[in-house]
Design a protein around this motif. Structure first.
Motif, short mmCIF file in Angstrom:
data_model
loop_
_atom_site.label_atom_id
_atom_site.label_comp_id
_atom_site.label_asym_id
_atom_site.label_seq_id
_atom_site.Cartn_x
_atom_site.Cartn_y
_atom_site.Cartn_z
N SER A 64 7.03 1.21 8.53
CA SER A 64 6.39 2.51 8.34
C SER A 64 7.36 3.67 8.55
O SER A 64 7.17 4.75 7.97
CB SER A 64 5.19 2.65 9.30
OG SER A 64 5.63 2.56 10.65
N ASN A 65 8.41 3.47 9.37
CA ASN A 65 9.40 4.53 9.54
C ASN A 65 10.51 4.47 8.50
O ASN A 65 11.46 5.25 8.54
CB ASN A 65 9.99 4.48 10.95
CG ASN A 65 10.74 3.19 11.26
OD1 ASN A 65 11.01 2.38 10.36
ND2 ASN A 65 11.07 2.97 12.53
N ALA A 66 10.39 3.51 7.56
CA ALA A 66 11.33 3.35 6.44
C ALA A 66 12.77 3.09 6.88
O ALA A 66 13.71 3.36 6.13
CB ALA A 66 11.27 4.57 5.51
N LYS A 67 12.93 2.50 8.06
CA LYS A 67 14.27 2.20 8.54
C LYS A 67 14.65 0.73 8.36
O LYS A 67 15.82 0.38 8.50
CB LYS A 67 14.41 2.60 10.01
CG LYS A 67 14.36 4.10 10.24
CD LYS A 67 14.59 4.45 11.70
CE LYS A 67 14.60 5.97 11.89
NZ LYS A 67 14.84 6.34 13.31
N LYS A 68 13.68 -0.12 8.07
CA LYS A 68 13.94 -1.53 7.87
C LYS A 68 13.19 -2.03 6.65
O LYS A 68 12.04 -1.66 6.43
CB LYS A 68 13.50 -2.36 9.08
CG LYS A 68 14.27 -2.13 10.35
CD LYS A 68 13.68 -2.97 11.48
CE LYS A 68 14.35 -2.64 12.80
NZ LYS A 68 13.43 -2.71 13.92
N PRO A 118 -8.20 1.49 -5.13
CA PRO A 118 -8.36 2.49 -4.06
C PRO A 118 -8.45 1.82 -2.69
O PRO A 118 -8.70 0.62 -2.58
CB PRO A 118 -9.66 3.19 -4.43
CG PRO A 118 -10.41 2.21 -5.26
CD PRO A 118 -9.37 1.43 -6.01
N ASN A 119 -8.27 2.62 -1.66
CA ASN A 119 -8.31 2.13 -0.29
C ASN A 119 -9.59 1.34 -0.03
O ASN A 119 -10.68 1.90 -0.02
CB ASN A 119 -8.23 3.31 0.68
CG ASN A 119 -8.11 2.89 2.12
OD1 ASN A 119 -8.32 1.73 2.47
ND2 ASN A 119 -7.77 3.83 2.98
N PHE A 135 7.39 2.79 -1.82
CA PHE A 135 8.04 3.86 -1.08
C PHE A 135 7.99 5.13 -1.91
O PHE A 135 8.41 5.15 -3.06
CB PHE A 135 9.49 3.50 -0.75
CG PHE A 135 10.20 4.56 0.06
CD1 PHE A 135 9.85 4.78 1.39
CD2 PHE A 135 11.19 5.34 -0.51
CE1 PHE A 135 10.49 5.76 2.14
CE2 PHE A 135 11.84 6.31 0.24
CZ PHE A 135 11.49 6.52 1.57
N LYS A 136 7.44 6.19 -1.28
CA LYS A 136 7.22 7.46 -1.95
C LYS A 136 6.39 7.23 -3.21
O LYS A 136 5.28 6.76 -3.14
CB LYS A 136 8.54 8.19 -2.19
CG LYS A 136 9.19 8.63 -0.87
CD LYS A 136 10.38 9.53 -1.07
CE LYS A 136 10.89 10.03 0.28
NZ LYS A 136 12.09 10.86 0.18
N LYS A 196 0.84 -1.20 0.00
CA LYS A 196 0.00 0.00 0.00
C LYS A 196 0.87 1.24 0.00
O LYS A 196 2.06 1.20 0.33
CB LYS A 196 -0.92 0.01 1.23
CG LYS A 196 -0.20 0.17 2.55
CD LYS A 196 -1.17 0.26 3.72
CE LYS A 196 -0.40 0.41 5.04
NZ LYS A 196 -1.31 0.54 6.20
N ASP A 197 0.27 2.38 -0.37
CA ASP A 197 0.97 3.66 -0.29
C ASP A 197 0.43 4.47 0.88
O ASP A 197 -0.44 4.02 1.63
CB ASP A 197 0.89 4.42 -1.62
CG ASP A 197 -0.54 4.79 -2.03
OD1 ASP A 197 -1.43 4.89 -1.15
OD2 ASP A 197 -0.77 4.99 -3.24
N GLN A 198 0.93 5.69 1.03
CA GLN A 198 0.57 6.52 2.17
C GLN A 198 -0.88 6.98 2.14
O GLN A 198 -1.42 7.43 3.16
CB GLN A 198 1.50 7.75 2.26
CG GLN A 198 1.44 8.68 1.07
CD GLN A 198 2.36 8.29 -0.07
OE1 GLN A 198 2.86 7.16 -0.11
NE2 GLN A 198 2.57 9.21 -0.99
#
Length: 289
Positions: free
Chosen positions: A212-216, A113-114, A155-156, A86-88
């Motif tokens: 969700s924090n894009a760190k992993k 769509p959502n 991502f983005k 999914k996206d943001q």
């Protein structure tokens, strides 16, 4: 404490069945015996898809294994649905990218769509069609068959795909591609390649997700997790990769983050086992090979 974390903690306490290092959360119903992609949305629910040959549908399932909602995906065909992300904004992407013999010329990612906001029992899809410009033959030689994709995350404004290497002889390499996240026809962009490991049974990538924090970023195989940290985009393989053997050898096909340190995983029914939803708690310092 969020509701989803409370439910997860409860399962940690009550689970007493050994699934390697995985904690059993729920059995999927018999109607969902080939779950190939999962996505956590809110509280104790996921959206799930099934593998090729099954219905063109997406299912909302709770942590008891009950199907709460089903949408028929219009303008779509389940040739070989393999992952979901999914996206943001809550739009969902379904990867019809299974390509065991590297011979497909109709690869597509469906954007819907959502579903949390949709009514009725049908949902319309847009097509993101693409091809791999490096591939010249369909199929290529067996030693070049690295165009099967069962792993997708967003991502983005991009979709990231990681290949499942089916080359013979097996060399353990996985390629990373990107495509835009909007309707259209594209040449996928090769952004990186990484040697995962050399055991073909546990080194073929079957799913992937980003926290969700894009760190992993965590990729899955039949029995291992590959955790990427300290990376930059687009080629996240240039970061640090650590390997976790989760001591489970079922047909694990699906992974998603429940929160930034907790994973949900699912396997297909195969040889009398599987068909379950699991959880796994990531440590700050996963063991490396």
């Amino acid at each position: 404490m969020t509701k989803s974390f409370f439910v997860f903690a409860t399962f940690l306490i009550i689970s007493c069945t050994n699934f390697g290092q995985l904690t059993h959360v729920a059995d999927f119903p018999n109607a969902l015996d080939e779950v190939s992609g999962i996505l956590h949305v809110e509280d104790s629910t996921i959206w799930a898809i099934e593998d090729g040959g099954n219905k063109d549908e997406i299912y909302k399932v709770d942590f008891n294994g009950d199907i709460l909602k089903t949408f028929e995906v219009k303008n779509a065909k389940n040739i070989d649905w393999e992952d979901i992300t999914k996206d943001q904004n809550g739009n969902i992407y379904i990867a019809d990218t299974g390509n065991n013999d590297s011979d497909r010329k109709n690869l597509v990612i469906y954007k819907i769509p959502n579903p949390e906001l949709e009514k009725g029992d049908k949902i319309n899809a847009e097509k993101i069609e693409f091809y791999y410009p490096e591939q010249k033959k369909y199929p290529p030689k067996k030693s070049k068959r690295n165009y099967d994709v069962e792993a997708l995350f967003h991502f983005k404004d991009k979709l990231y795909l990681m290949t499942r290497n089916r080359a013979d002889p097996f060399d353990g390499n996985a390629s990373i591609y990107t495509v835009p996240d909007s309707k259209g026809k594209y040449a996928a962009t090769l952004v990186g390649s990484i040697k995962i490991c050399e055991d073909w049974k546990t080194c073929q990538i079957t799913a992937i997700d980003i926290s969700s924090n894009a760190k992993k970023i965590v990729a899955l195989s039949y029995g291992k997790l590959f955790v990427f940290t300290d990376f930059s985009f687009d080629d996240f393989s240039k970061g640090t990769m650590k390997t976790i053997d989760i001591s489970a050898r079922t047909q694990l096909e699906s992974i998603c983050f429940l929160n930034d340190s907790t994973l949900l995983l699912a396997d297909e029914v195969s040889h009398g086992s599987g068909g379950n939803l699991y959880s796994y708690q990531l440590s700050d310092k996963p063991k490396s090979n």
